[in-house]
Design a protein around this motif. Structure first.
Motif, mmCIF file in Angstrom:
data_model
loop_
_atom_site.group_PDB
_atom_site.id
_atom_site.type_symbol
_atom_site.label_atom_id
_atom_site.label_comp_id
_atom_site.label_asym_id
_atom_site.label_seq_id
_atom_site.Cartn_x
_atom_site.Cartn_y
_atom_site.Cartn_z
ATOM 1 N N LYS A 124 0.544 6.008 2.023
ATOM 2 C CA LYS A 124 1.354 6.844 2.932
ATOM 3 C C LYS A 124 2.431 7.586 2.157
ATOM 4 O O LYS A 124 2.627 8.788 2.332
ATOM 5 C CB LYS A 124 2.004 5.971 4.013
ATOM 6 C CG LYS A 124 1.084 5.611 5.146
ATOM 7 C CD LYS A 124 1.912 4.911 6.213
ATOM 8 C CE LYS A 124 1.040 4.210 7.214
ATOM 9 N NZ LYS A 124 1.845 3.472 8.201
ATOM 10 N N ALA A 125 3.145 6.836 1.310
ATOM 11 C CA ALA A 125 4.229 7.439 0.523
ATOM 12 C C ALA A 125 3.692 8.537 -0.383
ATOM 13 O O ALA A 125 4.306 9.613 -0.506
ATOM 14 C CB ALA A 125 4.925 6.355 -0.303
ATOM 15 N N ASN A 157 1.038 10.349 0.093
ATOM 16 C CA ASN A 157 0.648 11.511 0.908
ATOM 17 C C ASN A 157 1.873 12.302 1.375
ATOM 18 O O ASN A 157 1.816 13.535 1.446
ATOM 19 C CB ASN A 157 -0.170 11.046 2.115
ATOM 20 C CG ASN A 157 -1.570 10.627 1.718
ATOM 21 O OD1 ASN A 157 -2.020 10.937 0.622
ATOM 22 N ND2 ASN A 157 -2.250 9.928 2.604
ATOM 23 N N ILE A 158 2.951 11.611 1.668
ATOM 24 C CA ILE A 158 4.186 12.303 2.066
ATOM 25 C C ILE A 158 4.715 13.122 0.890
ATOM 26 O O ILE A 158 5.146 14.269 1.049
ATOM 27 C CB ILE A 158 5.256 11.287 2.565
ATOM 28 C CG1 ILE A 158 4.790 10.607 3.855
ATOM 29 C CG2 ILE A 158 6.591 11.994 2.808
ATOM 30 C CD1 ILE A 158 5.604 9.376 4.247
ATOM 31 N N ASP A 179 0.851 -1.187 0.000
ATOM 32 C CA ASP A 179 0.000 0.000 0.000
ATOM 33 C C ASP A 179 0.889 1.239 0.000
ATOM 34 O O ASP A 179 1.695 1.442 0.914
ATOM 35 C CB ASP A 179 -0.894 -0.040 1.248
ATOM 36 C CG ASP A 179 -1.894 1.091 1.235
ATOM 37 O OD1 ASP A 179 -2.027 1.739 0.187
ATOM 38 O OD2 ASP A 179 -2.543 1.303 2.272
ATOM 39 N N LEU A 180 0.761 2.032 -1.056
ATOM 40 C CA LEU A 180 1.631 3.210 -1.216
ATOM 41 C C LEU A 180 0.935 4.515 -0.848
ATOM 42 O O LEU A 180 1.417 5.592 -1.183
ATOM 43 C CB LEU A 180 2.130 3.287 -2.668
ATOM 44 C CG LEU A 180 3.007 2.122 -3.137
ATOM 45 C CD1 LEU A 180 3.190 2.158 -4.638
ATOM 46 C CD2 LEU A 180 4.370 2.151 -2.446
#
Lengths: 120, 149
Positions: A6-7, A9-10, A3-4
């Motif tokens: 988080k990446a 959103n960063i 699941d990407l």
């Protein structure tokens, strides 16, 4: 499949910062990622910034943005460029790349994208 | 008719046999009892007795020919009775409880709150609170996990 979210959103948070440091981080980490999705998301985030240094990353560099080896990454970047409301900065960078690009391939790509942008 | 007779022969069923029954002298021939036991006295000759005989034939036929149907009716009736009793019991319980109310909204709200807090934690807005270097570290760790995973 990792699941990407988080990446992504960063990356968006870094793009929102709009600072030279955040652009550098996105170039170093995002556009050099082995994951196509991350490279694509970073390139689009940089285009959305619509700043000279960010656009330089995705237009002038070999293997990044419109010059990426992955067709989906290159096409997504071009699509993001075409959807920009203010295209002046991007057109300037593209013209500069057509004239002073590091390789013929980069120059040719910039010329094609500039033609597309002038028509859109 | 020949075809029907052949078919009847194949199926081991005398098709068209009822036609011959109509010509028989037996007054009870049209109603085929098929082994049903008559509860009336067949040898009574009075008119009332004849009626009795007819009704007993009819009832006997229904009772024996549709046992499943009869069972279904009985089960439906018993089910209805049970439901009626159950509904009454529930109603009486509610009436007894009176002031107690069950709020289904509270658990749903709690679940939504938990979900929202979880999503907010990793939202873009929440990440923008961090500095560039912190975000860089977070992105690195996230991507290294992705590469390993």
């Amino acid at each position: 499949m990792k699941d990407l979210r988080k990446a992504r959103n960063i990356i968006d948070a870094l793009a929102m910062k709009g600072s030279a440091e955040s652009t550098q981080i996105l170039e170093e980490i995002g556009t050099n990622s082995p994951i196509d999705e991350i490279r694509e998301h970073t390139a689009r985030a940089l285009v959305r910034q619509n700043k000279r240094d960010a656009l330089n990353v995705v237009i002038k560099n070999t293997g990044k943005g419109i010059n990426d080896m992955s067709t989906s990454v290159a096409m997504s970047t071009i699509n993001e460029l075409l959807t920009l409301e203010n295209k002046d900065e991007a057109m300037e960078v593209l013209t500069d790349t057509v004239e002073n690009g590091c390789t013929d391939e980069v120059k040719e790509n910039a010329r094609s994208v500039r033609a597309l942008m002038s028509l859109s | 008719m020949k075809i029907m007779a052949t078919l009847g022969h194949v199926l081991n069923t005398p098709i068209g046999h009822t036609k011959t029954q109509n010509h028989s002298t037996n007054p009870f021939a049209p109603s085929t009892f098929k082994g049903n036991v008559l509860t009336a006295d067949v040898f009574e000759t009075k008119k009332a007795a004849k009626k009795k005989l007819t009704y007993s034939t009819l009832v006997g036929s229904i009772g024996d020919a549709f046992p499943t149907f009869r069972k279904s009716i009985e089960s439906v009736v018993s089910f209805g009775n049970r439901m009626k009793k159950g509904a009454l019991a529930v109603w009486n319980k509610i009436d007894e409880i009176g002031s107690i109310t069950v709020d289904l909204g509270a658990p749903a709200k709690a679940v939504m709150k938990g979900f929202n807090s979880m999503t907010d934690k990793f939202s873009v807005g929440n990440y923008s609170k961090y500095t560039e270097s912190q975000l860089a570290d977070m992105l690195k760790s996230e991507l290294s996990m992705s590469v390993v995973g």
